[in-house]
Write an enzyme that holds these catalytic residues in place. Structure first.
Site, PDB file in Angstrom:
ATOM      1  CG  HIS A 130      37.473  23.187   6.298  1.00 26.66           C
ATOM      2  ND1 HIS A 130      37.631  21.973   6.916  1.00 26.66           N
ATOM      3  CD2 HIS A 130      37.835  24.122   7.211  1.00 26.66           C
ATOM      4  CE1 HIS A 130      38.057  22.171   8.156  1.00 26.66           C
ATOM      5  NE2 HIS A 130      38.183  23.458   8.361  1.00 26.66           N
ATOM      6  CD  GLN A 137      39.757  24.380  11.730  1.00 28.26           C
ATOM      7  OE1 GLN A 137      39.161  24.402  10.663  1.00 28.26           O
ATOM      8  NE2 GLN A 137      40.055  25.476  12.394  1.00 28.26           N
ATOM      9  CB  CYS A 158      38.031  17.034   5.678  1.00 30.17           C
ATOM     10  SG  CYS A 158      36.908  16.519   4.388  1.00 30.17           S
ATOM     11  CD  GLU A 159      37.288  12.029  10.860  1.00 23.17           C
ATOM     12  OE1 GLU A 159      38.394  11.567  11.147  1.00 23.17           O
ATOM     13  OE2 GLU A 159      36.323  12.062  11.642  1.00 23.17           O
ATOM     14  CG  HIS A 160      33.367  14.479   7.665  1.00 21.84           C
ATOM     15  ND1 HIS A 160      33.215  15.664   8.363  1.00 21.84           N
ATOM     16  CD2 HIS A 160      33.349  13.492   8.583  1.00 21.84           C
ATOM     17  CE1 HIS A 160      33.108  15.391   9.655  1.00 21.84           C
ATOM     18  NE2 HIS A 160      33.191  14.090   9.812  1.00 21.84           N
ATOM     19  CG  HIS A 161      33.561  15.863   2.257  1.00 21.06           C
ATOM     20  ND1 HIS A 161      33.521  16.606   3.415  1.00 21.06           N
ATOM     21  CD2 HIS A 161      32.283  15.647   1.890  1.00 21.06           C
ATOM     22  CE1 HIS A 161      32.253  16.849   3.730  1.00 21.06           C
ATOM     23  NE2 HIS A 161      31.483  16.269   2.831  1.00 21.06           N
ATOM     24  CB  CYS A 172      34.875  19.368   2.046  1.00 21.11           C
ATOM     25  SG  CYS A 172      34.895  19.842   3.777  1.00 21.11           S
TER      26      CYS A 172
END
Ligand SMILES: [Zn+2]
Length: 190
Positions: free
Chosen positions: A144, A116, A75-78, A146
């Site tokens: 996920h 996603q 995931c690009e956030h975490h 995260c």
């Protein structure tokens, strides 16, 4: 690139209070760098190269479905993994795609930093653009880490996303056929 990542990982190890010089960690920056190179190798590929070599003339105009394609992404956030299954269907317009190419396309987009929803859209868009299909449907079911390891800590929750193009959007019967074939609600298996 490798040296830069190794340096950064050493800094992260120090910042969390670890000793980057201790035995168990001394090779960690190198391992993380290699691992990241693989997990982001999708940036070095493109959909055109994967699909263009594998389009075959066909008079088939029935739905083609490849289901349960396993994938692993970050995931690009975490920068934590999310993983699950992709189901891809399309209705050809004179061209069919070599079946092994759809999983390759999924891997290519999954081996980039993703969310996603975007992964789902990119797969649908690439199939639609390069095969000229009359319609495309993509559904992804994923877990996920995260969400599960941090944040709300709800283990086992599955997120489902879909992207529809062409006749999958316009024709309710096609859409129903697709969703009943993949039977999303009943078969979540990890
Ligand atoms: Zn995340």
């Amino acid at each position: 690139m490798q040296a830069k990542i190794e340096e950064a990982i050493k800094n992260i190890l120090s910042a969390i209070g670890e000793d980057p010089g201790r035995e168990g960690l001394v090779l960690t920056p190198q391992r993380v760098s290699k691992s990241l190179e693989f997990l982001t190798s999708g940036y070095k590929q493109n959909a055109k190269d994967i699909l263009n070599e594998a389009l075959f003339d066909s008079s088939n105009n029935e739905m083609v479905l490849v289901r349960d394609i396993e994938f692993y992404s970050l995931c690009e956030h975490h920068l934590l993994p999310f993983f699950g299954r992709v189901h891809c269907a399309y209705i050809p317009d004179k061209k069919v795609i070599g079946l092994s190419k759809i999983p390759r396309l999924v891997d290519m987009f999954a081996r980039r930093l993703q969310i996603q929803e975007q992964l789902t859209e990119q797969i649908a868009e690439a199939i639609s653009e390069f095969s000229g299909a009359k319609g495309v449907g993509v559904v992804i079911e994923a877990r996920h880490l995260c969400v599960e390891m941090r944040g709300v800590q709800k283990g086992g929750a599955t997120t489902t996303t879909s992207a529809l193009r062409g006749v999958f959007l316009k024709d309710e019967r096609t859409r129903k056929e697709f969703f009943s074939l993949i039977n999303v609600a009943k078969q979540v298996r990890f």
